[in-house]
Motif scaffolding. Structure first.
Motif, mmCIF file in Angstrom:
data_model
loop_
_atom_site.group_PDB
_atom_site.id
_atom_site.type_symbol
_atom_site.label_atom_id
_atom_site.label_comp_id
_atom_site.label_asym_id
_atom_site.label_seq_id
_atom_site.Cartn_x
_atom_site.Cartn_y
_atom_site.Cartn_z
ATOM 1 N N TYR A 199 43.485 -12.820 100.614
ATOM 2 C CA TYR A 199 42.798 -12.480 99.367
ATOM 3 C C TYR A 199 42.910 -11.008 99.024
ATOM 4 O O TYR A 199 42.813 -10.633 97.849
ATOM 5 C CB TYR A 199 41.348 -12.963 99.395
ATOM 6 N N ALA A 200 43.130 -10.158 100.038
ATOM 7 C CA ALA A 200 43.317 -8.732 99.744
ATOM 8 C C ALA A 200 44.553 -8.541 98.865
ATOM 9 O O ALA A 200 44.505 -7.795 97.886
ATOM 10 C CB ALA A 200 43.445 -7.935 101.035
ATOM 11 N N VAL A 201 45.654 -9.249 99.171
ATOM 12 C CA VAL A 201 46.867 -9.051 98.361
ATOM 13 C C VAL A 201 46.784 -9.812 97.040
ATOM 14 O O VAL A 201 47.591 -9.579 96.136
ATOM 15 C CB VAL A 201 48.161 -9.454 99.094
ATOM 16 N N ALA A 202 45.807 -10.723 96.918
ATOM 17 C CA ALA A 202 45.626 -11.407 95.649
ATOM 18 C C ALA A 202 44.694 -10.613 94.734
ATOM 19 O O ALA A 202 45.000 -10.372 93.568
ATOM 20 C CB ALA A 202 45.058 -12.818 95.879
ATOM 21 N N ALA B 137 45.315 -7.468 91.391
ATOM 22 C CA ALA B 137 44.853 -8.010 90.117
ATOM 23 C C ALA B 137 43.722 -7.155 89.540
ATOM 24 O O ALA B 137 43.697 -6.881 88.342
ATOM 25 C CB ALA B 137 44.387 -9.456 90.301
ATOM 26 N N GLN B 138 42.785 -6.731 90.375
ATOM 27 C CA GLN B 138 41.607 -6.006 89.889
ATOM 28 C C GLN B 138 41.846 -4.504 89.754
ATOM 29 O O GLN B 138 41.384 -3.877 88.814
ATOM 30 C CB GLN B 138 40.435 -6.231 90.848
ATOM 31 N N PHE B 139 42.544 -3.933 90.737
ATOM 32 C CA PHE B 139 42.674 -2.475 90.741
ATOM 33 C C PHE B 139 44.132 -2.038 90.635
ATOM 34 O O PHE B 139 44.441 -0.890 90.883
ATOM 35 C CB PHE B 139 42.065 -1.917 92.035
ATOM 36 N N SER B 140 44.993 -2.964 90.263
ATOM 37 C CA SER B 140 46.442 -2.750 90.191
ATOM 38 C C SER B 140 46.976 -1.913 91.354
ATOM 39 O O SER B 140 47.773 -1.002 91.182
ATOM 40 C CB SER B 140 46.854 -2.162 88.839
ATOM 41 N N LEU B 141 46.483 -2.255 92.550
ATOM 42 C CA LEU B 141 46.989 -1.629 93.774
ATOM 43 C C LEU B 141 48.336 -2.264 94.118
ATOM 44 O O LEU B 141 48.563 -3.441 93.829
ATOM 45 C CB LEU B 141 45.983 -1.897 94.900
ATOM 46 N N HIS B 142 49.245 -1.494 94.713
ATOM 47 C CA HIS B 142 50.515 -2.071 95.149
ATOM 48 C C HIS B 142 50.242 -3.133 96.229
ATOM 49 O O HIS B 142 49.402 -2.915 97.115
ATOM 50 C CB HIS B 142 51.420 -0.975 95.709
ATOM 51 N N PRO B 143 50.934 -4.288 96.168
ATOM 52 C CA PRO B 143 50.668 -5.349 97.145
ATOM 53 C C PRO B 143 50.761 -4.897 98.606
ATOM 54 O O PRO B 143 49.989 -5.366 99.448
ATOM 55 C CB PRO B 143 51.750 -6.387 96.833
ATOM 56 N N LEU B 144 51.691 -3.980 98.896
ATOM 57 C CA LEU B 144 51.798 -3.532 100.290
ATOM 58 C C LEU B 144 50.568 -2.746 100.712
ATOM 59 O O LEU B 144 50.051 -2.915 101.816
ATOM 60 C CB LEU B 144 53.044 -2.668 100.482
ATOM 61 N N TRP C 272 34.401 -15.414 90.135
ATOM 62 C CA TRP C 272 34.805 -14.350 89.194
ATOM 63 C C TRP C 272 35.869 -13.440 89.809
ATOM 64 O O TRP C 272 36.702 -12.875 89.123
ATOM 65 C CB TRP C 272 33.590 -13.516 88.783
ATOM 66 N N LEU C 273 35.812 -13.319 91.166
ATOM 67 C CA LEU C 273 36.727 -12.401 91.845
ATOM 68 C C LEU C 273 37.917 -13.165 92.437
ATOM 69 O O LEU C 273 39.066 -12.706 92.361
ATOM 70 C CB LEU C 273 35.966 -11.674 92.957
ATOM 71 N N PRO D 103 37.236 -22.275 94.265
ATOM 72 C CA PRO D 103 37.968 -23.308 95.002
ATOM 73 C C PRO D 103 39.392 -23.536 94.485
ATOM 74 O O PRO D 103 40.241 -24.053 95.216
ATOM 75 C CB PRO D 103 37.130 -24.572 94.786
ATOM 76 N N ASP D 104 39.654 -23.147 93.217
ATOM 77 C CA ASP D 104 40.999 -23.364 92.665
ATOM 78 C C ASP D 104 42.011 -22.342 93.159
ATOM 79 O O ASP D 104 43.208 -22.522 92.985
ATOM 80 C CB ASP D 104 40.959 -23.285 91.141
ATOM 81 N N GLY D 105 41.530 -21.256 93.731
ATOM 82 C CA GLY D 105 42.446 -20.231 94.189
ATOM 83 C C GLY D 105 42.886 -19.319 93.072
ATOM 84 O O GLY D 105 42.386 -19.419 91.939
ATOM 85 N N MET D 106 43.805 -18.437 93.369
ATOM 86 C CA MET D 106 44.306 -17.518 92.332
ATOM 87 C C MET D 106 45.750 -17.131 92.615
ATOM 88 O O MET D 106 46.227 -17.202 93.745
ATOM 89 C CB MET D 106 43.413 -16.276 92.249
ATOM 90 N N PRO D 107 46.467 -16.726 91.541
ATOM 91 C CA PRO D 107 47.865 -16.332 91.735
ATOM 92 C C PRO D 107 47.974 -14.956 92.384
ATOM 93 O O PRO D 107 47.047 -14.155 92.305
ATOM 94 C CB PRO D 107 48.420 -16.294 90.309
#
Lengths: 240, 315
Positions: free
Chosen positions: B72-75, B79-86, B135-136, B140-144
């Motif tokens: 969830y950290a990389v998801a 998405a929220q803080f436009s941090l680089h995925p790495l 919201w975050l 249960p549906d997950g997020m991209p």
């Protein structure tokens, strides 16, 4: 005869398992260079006292000082660092680990360059351990395991070696061997020894001084040879 | 020279590297490469858990929680803080380590079944948080998950992820092997065998347990982050109880205290369900049966069991 500042001083030590008190205020002292034996029957509190000194059993009252420092609140590993090494009851070697790994674990807190020299010294004392140093310790016989447990304790370079029933479960010839090694360690390496034994004869024979413990209290104390000759000790613990 | 190369801490990553390279030629299609990448990711988490279970002798039924934090950290963070995925993955690993440090102090005082239940509760707490904070996390549906781009290069394709995850596995195995061979590793095996003896040898038992708990949490979080990036999507089921049990099963099936065993355990539980789909309705029955047979025949797990069978015959 005794120097004024003992290496280990136990004063009014109390310890309890839940609500049952096992030690009701034990006082004794061990001076540097001595071999002191604590003898007594089953359930007298011998092992509890040793475990309280090494810190794996909590104390509920009294004082404990080592080399002039109060250690009553120190954690077990801090006591090892201060110079106390225990050979626990039933040896408690690390059975799946190699013999040499067991010994190296004894030097866990050390960072100095003399670990290899001390390892050589342990192998010199116990050649059988060197022969099988890569094998799992669980394959050793009872006597060899006792030697390994003593060797492991020596690897921390202790000032004070605590031995819990080193003769337990050993054949008489091995008991003699183990006690001879203890005397050698004391004489040649200057290790102070505090040992707890049911085998009162063997223990008092090599001890400078001895204490007799009965139901959590010290009942008698004296020179090892005096206790061996004492009628009450002979009757109660030597079966003569 | 040859002896140093053959020492387990060098030999194991070497074997794994050969396996990763060799399989890349043997696997016929992207589908297989993708399954293999899933094996490498699970194996990474299992190696971490095996350090805790197989070496230090402590159980955790909540490791999927740490896995979920990494995923969830990389998801969430990109998405929220436009941090680089790495950086997000790094943050996830740090957060999992920190959380393990904080909860590990009180929890690791417990032993056996009590420790199992406490870690179970902890894992459920994380899974519930992820499911409820829709919201975050998308609930249960997950997020991209945002696609990983490195210096303008979009990382994509089963073969690319095969190599990245394979590389992660080899590095993870190498670090674990070094840890096991270090004095800390010896201390862990010692406290596994006898805590009293470890204490009187001067080992700070509480601290040693906490260290390995934190390390194993970081392994799980890195694996979770890798899975999220490979899938491009996260769901809460990777943080839940069943996934924790799956990880524990992989450890035991492959072999406690064996790094290669961790990979074998992960491989069995990831690959077999794919292979067994031809059994349709009986798939889970057959899988369960195979697991039971493995444990009965190879009691100490696949890798240690096979090793003792082979050396036993030679004698």
């Amino acid at each position: 005869m005794r120097s004024t500042d003992p290496l280990l001083e136990v004063s009014g030590l109390r310890s309890a398992y839940g609500r049952i008190e096992a030690l009701h205020g034990v006082s004794l002292q061990v001076d540097a260079g001595e071999i002191v034996a604590l003898v007594g029957g089953n359930g007298a509190g011998k092992t509890t006292l040793l475990r309280t000194i090494s810190g794996v059993q909590p104390m509920s009252g009294g004082g404990l000082s080592f080399a002039g420092r109060d250690i009553s609140r120190a954690s077990p590993h801090a006591r090892v660092a201060a110079g106390i090494a225990q050979v626990p009851e039933g040896r408690q070697i690390f059975a799946p680990l190699a013999i040499e790994d067991n010994l190296r674990l004894g030097a866990y807190l050390r960072k100095d360059a003399e670990i290899a020299a001390d390892l050589a010294r342990v192998y010199d004392l116990f050649p059988v351990l060197k022969e099988r140093r890569k094998n799992p310790a669980g394959g050793l016989s009872g006597g060899q395991q006792q030697m390994l447990a003593i060797g492991r304790a020596l690897m921390s370079r202790p000032k004070l070696l605590l031995l819990d029933e080193p003769s337990m479960g050993l054949a008489p010839v091995l008991v003699d061997q183990v006690f001879e090694i203890i005397t050698r360690l004391n004489r040649e390496d200057g290790v102070t020894v505090f040992l707890v034994e049911q085998n009162a004869f063997a223990a008092l024979s090599i001890a400078t001084r001895g204490y007799v413990i009965e139901t959590g209290e010290i009942a008698m104390e004296g020179k090892g040879s005096d206790l061996l000759a004492d009628d009450r000790v002979r009757e109660a613990y030597l079966g003569v | 020279m040859l002896k140093t190369v053959l020492a387990p801490r060098f030999a194991v990553p070497l074997v794994l590297a050969v396996l990763v390279v060799g399989l890349s030629f043997a696997l016929p299609s992207n589908f297989y490469l993708r399954v293999a990448a899933l094996v490498w990711i699970s194996a990474l988490a299992v190696i971490g858990l095996n350090l805790l279970m197989g070496y230090a002798g402590q159980v955790s039924l909540g490791h999927a929680g740490f896995f979920g934090i990494g995923a969830y950290a990389v998801a969430v963070l990109p998405a929220q803080f436009s941090l680089h995925p790495l950086l997000a993955a790094l943050a996830g690993a740090l957060a999992a380590g920190l959380l393990a440090y904080v909860v590990g102090r009180p929890i690791l005082r417990l032993k056996g079944h009590y420790l199992a239940v406490a870690t179970l509760g902890f894992g459920m707490l994380i899974a519930m948080t992820i499911s409820n904070e829709a919201w975050l996390t998308g609930g249960p549906d997950g997020m991209p998950v945002e696609r990983l781009t490195l210096l303008g290069w979009r990382v994509r394709g089963a073969d690319t992820w095969y190599w990245i995850t394979g590389g992660l596995l080899v590095i993870g195995a190498w670090i674990a092997g070094n840890l096991v061979a270090s004095p800390t590793g010896r201390a862990l095996r010692a406290l596994h065998d006898s805590e009293v003896a470890a204490r009187v040898a001067g080992i700070d038992v509480a601290r040693a347990k906490l260290t390995v708990f934190v390390i194993s949490a970081v392994y799980a979080a890195v694996a979770g982050a890798a899975l999220a990036l490979v899938n491009g999507f996260v769901t809460p089921d990777k943080a839940n109880f069943m996934h924790s049990i799956e990880l524990v099963t992989m450890v035991v099936l492959g072999g406690m205290g064996s790094i290669l065993g961790s990979v074998a355990g992960a491989a069995i539980l990831v690959v077999l369900p794919q292979v067994l789909t031809s059994f349709h309705d009986y798939e889970h029955m057959v899988l369960g049966l195979i697991m039971m047979v493995i444990m009965i025949v190879l009691r100490s797990g696949i890798v240690p069991g096979l090793a003792s069978l082979l050396t036993g015959r030679r004698k």
